[in-house]
Design a protein around this motif. Structure first.
Motif, PDB file in Angstrom:
ATOM      1  N   TRP A  58     -12.376  -4.557  -0.747  1.00 32.97           N
ATOM      2  CA  TRP A  58     -12.240  -4.760   0.046  1.00 32.97           C
ATOM      3  C   TRP A  58     -10.550  -6.045  -0.892  1.00 32.97           C
ATOM      4  O   TRP A  58     -11.899  -7.143  -1.351  1.00 32.97           O
ATOM      5  N   VAL A  59      -9.421  -6.273  -0.622  1.00 34.61           N
ATOM      6  CA  VAL A  59      -8.863  -7.023  -1.507  1.00 34.61           C
ATOM      7  C   VAL A  59      -7.499  -7.718  -0.731  1.00 34.61           C
ATOM      8  O   VAL A  59      -6.132  -6.861  -0.499  1.00 34.61           O
ATOM      9  N   PHE A  63      -6.725  -5.186   1.301  1.00 38.29           N
ATOM     10  CA  PHE A  63      -5.804  -3.599   1.275  1.00 38.29           C
ATOM     11  C   PHE A  63      -7.298  -2.916   1.154  1.00 38.29           C
ATOM     12  O   PHE A  63      -7.872  -4.119   0.432  1.00 38.29           O
ATOM     13  N   THR A  64      -7.410  -1.922   0.701  1.00 39.59           N
ATOM     14  CA  THR A  64      -8.216  -1.595   0.735  1.00 39.59           C
ATOM     15  C   THR A  64      -9.190   0.160   0.043  1.00 39.59           C
ATOM     16  O   THR A  64      -7.601   0.398  -0.208  1.00 39.59           O
ATOM     17  N   ARG A  65      -9.671   0.624   0.833  1.00 35.89           N
ATOM     18  CA  ARG A  65     -10.015   2.192  -0.187  1.00 35.89           C
ATOM     19  C   ARG A  65      -8.870   3.074   0.529  1.00 35.89           C
ATOM     20  O   ARG A  65      -7.819   3.241   1.755  1.00 35.89           O
ATOM     21  N   GLY A  66      -7.891   3.344  -1.211  1.00 38.26           N
ATOM     22  CA  GLY A  66      -7.044   3.911  -0.746  1.00 38.26           C
ATOM     23  C   GLY A  66      -5.774   3.958  -1.284  1.00 38.26           C
ATOM     24  O   GLY A  66      -4.740   4.272  -1.281  1.00 38.26           O
ATOM     25  N   GLN A  67      -5.770   2.434  -1.237  1.00 41.14           N
ATOM     26  CA  GLN A  67      -4.322   1.822  -1.242  1.00 41.14           C
ATOM     27  C   GLN A  67      -4.038   0.944  -2.565  1.00 41.14           C
ATOM     28  O   GLN A  67      -5.592   0.361  -3.022  1.00 41.14           O
ATOM     29  N   SER A  68      -2.678   0.644  -3.117  1.00 47.77           N
ATOM     30  CA  SER A  68      -2.311   0.445  -3.819  1.00 47.77           C
ATOM     31  C   SER A  68      -1.371  -0.926  -4.776  1.00 47.77           C
ATOM     32  O   SER A  68      -1.686  -1.466  -2.890  1.00 47.77           O
ATOM     33  N   PHE A  69      -1.872  -1.670  -5.024  1.00 47.45           N
ATOM     34  CA  PHE A  69      -0.929  -3.477  -5.209  1.00 47.45           C
ATOM     35  C   PHE A  69      -0.701  -3.904  -6.739  1.00 47.45           C
ATOM     36  O   PHE A  69      -1.285  -2.805  -7.169  1.00 47.45           O
ATOM     37  N   ALA A  70       0.304  -4.193  -6.302  1.00 47.74           N
ATOM     38  CA  ALA A  70       1.132  -4.538  -7.427  1.00 47.74           C
ATOM     39  C   ALA A  70       1.709  -3.960  -8.344  1.00 47.74           C
ATOM     40  O   ALA A  70       2.473  -4.506  -9.424  1.00 47.74           O
ATOM     41  N   GLU A  71       2.163  -3.095  -7.601  1.00 46.59           N
ATOM     42  CA  GLU A  71       2.912  -1.753  -8.348  1.00 46.59           C
ATOM     43  C   GLU A  71       4.489  -2.592  -9.091  1.00 46.59           C
ATOM     44  O   GLU A  71       5.044  -1.816  -9.749  1.00 46.59           O
ATOM     45  N   ALA A  72       4.957  -3.086  -7.733  1.00 47.65           N
ATOM     46  CA  ALA A  72       5.976  -3.136  -7.893  1.00 47.65           C
ATOM     47  C   ALA A  72       6.375  -4.200  -9.031  1.00 47.65           C
ATOM     48  O   ALA A  72       7.570  -4.566  -9.717  1.00 47.65           O
ATOM     49  N   ASP A 102     -17.372  -7.635  -3.008  1.00 51.24           N
ATOM     50  CA  ASP A 102     -17.580  -6.199  -4.014  1.00 51.24           C
ATOM     51  C   ASP A 102     -16.738  -5.546  -4.128  1.00 51.24           C
ATOM     52  O   ASP A 102     -16.930  -4.642  -2.806  1.00 51.24           O
ATOM     53  N   CYS A 103     -16.008  -4.884  -5.456  1.00 54.75           N
ATOM     54  CA  CYS A 103     -14.884  -3.950  -4.870  1.00 54.75           C
ATOM     55  C   CYS A 103     -15.185  -3.050  -6.090  1.00 54.75           C
ATOM     56  O   CYS A 103     -16.001  -3.327  -7.545  1.00 54.75           O
TER      57      CYS A 103
END
Length: 233
Positions: A57-58, A75-84, A101-102
């Motif tokens: 998790w982030v 955000f968790t498994r299967g999700q993206s972030f910071a793409e914009a 831990d990730c």
């Protein structure tokens, strides 16, 4: 990364890409294993990459002028972030920290932009997928606002439950303050929601939640939703 390909394909931003385009994008990607509490980037840092959560998790957060932390998303498994931010190659508008831990897939922004310049259809497909995902998130936000605090917590716990019926114990992925932020509540509202769900067989102690009957909790959520819709109709 080979074992993660199916998960990556299901990520919203990659949903419409063909195998060849996805392979091109992933060719410069690398898997990182940051620990709980590790900062991935800070608000204002150059946006040199975007990420897909493979495990863990982030949280994304901003610091207000008053110095307070505001959680933007989790955000968790299967999700993206910071793409914009990666699309514009500008600066990160918020900070990111691992709350567990990730394992993360990191794709450099420069590589993404190079691939889009070489094959513009990649950018168009990713833009369409991102737009659809944004509309979905907006609907979720509208639904969240219509839910009571107890409903929000019940739905959150049901999403983590490893079984469809019977009793179970859930290890909460992060602290209660962050859960409250994700659910759009203040910590005291979360405490009231926990107290209300006790009569539905929910017990929360530290970072563990025990559900005596998953189906009973699901029935409660559906009944509450029907009541809210009735009163607002």
């Amino acid at each position: 990364m080979t074992g993660d390909i199916e998960l990556i394909k299901q990520t919203a931003i990659f949903g419409g890409l063909g195998d060849d385009a996805l392979t091109e994008l992933l060719s410069a990607g690398s898997v990182k294993t940051p620990s709980r509490g590790e900062t991935l980037f800070l608000q204002g840092d150059p946006a040199n990459a975007f990420f897909v959560v493979l495990e863990g998790w982030v949280k994304i957060y901003r610091i207000t002028k008053a110095g307070e932390e505001t959680v933007v998303g989790v955000f968790t498994r299967g999700q993206s972030f910071a793409e914009a931010a990666a699309f514009t190659a500008g600066k990160f508008p918020a900070s990111a920290e691992c709350v567990t831990d990730c394992r993360l897939l990191m794709i450099p922004s420069r590589h993404l932009l190079d691939r889009i310049r070489a094959r513009p259809e990649i950018g168009l497909t990713m833009l369409a997928s991102t737009s659809q995902h944004l509309h979905s998130l907006m609907r979720q936000i509208q639904q969240l606002k219509a839910h009571t605090g107890a409903q929000r917590l019940a739905e959150f716990l049901l999403s983590l439950a490893p079984v469809e019926s019977g009793a179970c114990t859930i290890a909460l992925p992060y602290d209660k303050a962050l859960i409250a932020g994700q659910l759009g509540m203040k910590p005291e509202s979360l405490s009231r929601a926990i107290a209300r769900l006790k009569e539905r067989g929910v017990r929360v102690k530290q970072n563990m939640a025990t559900l005596s009957d998953v189906e009973q909790l699901r029935d409660f959520f559906e009944q509450e939703r029907a009541e809210v819709l009735r009163t607002r109709g």
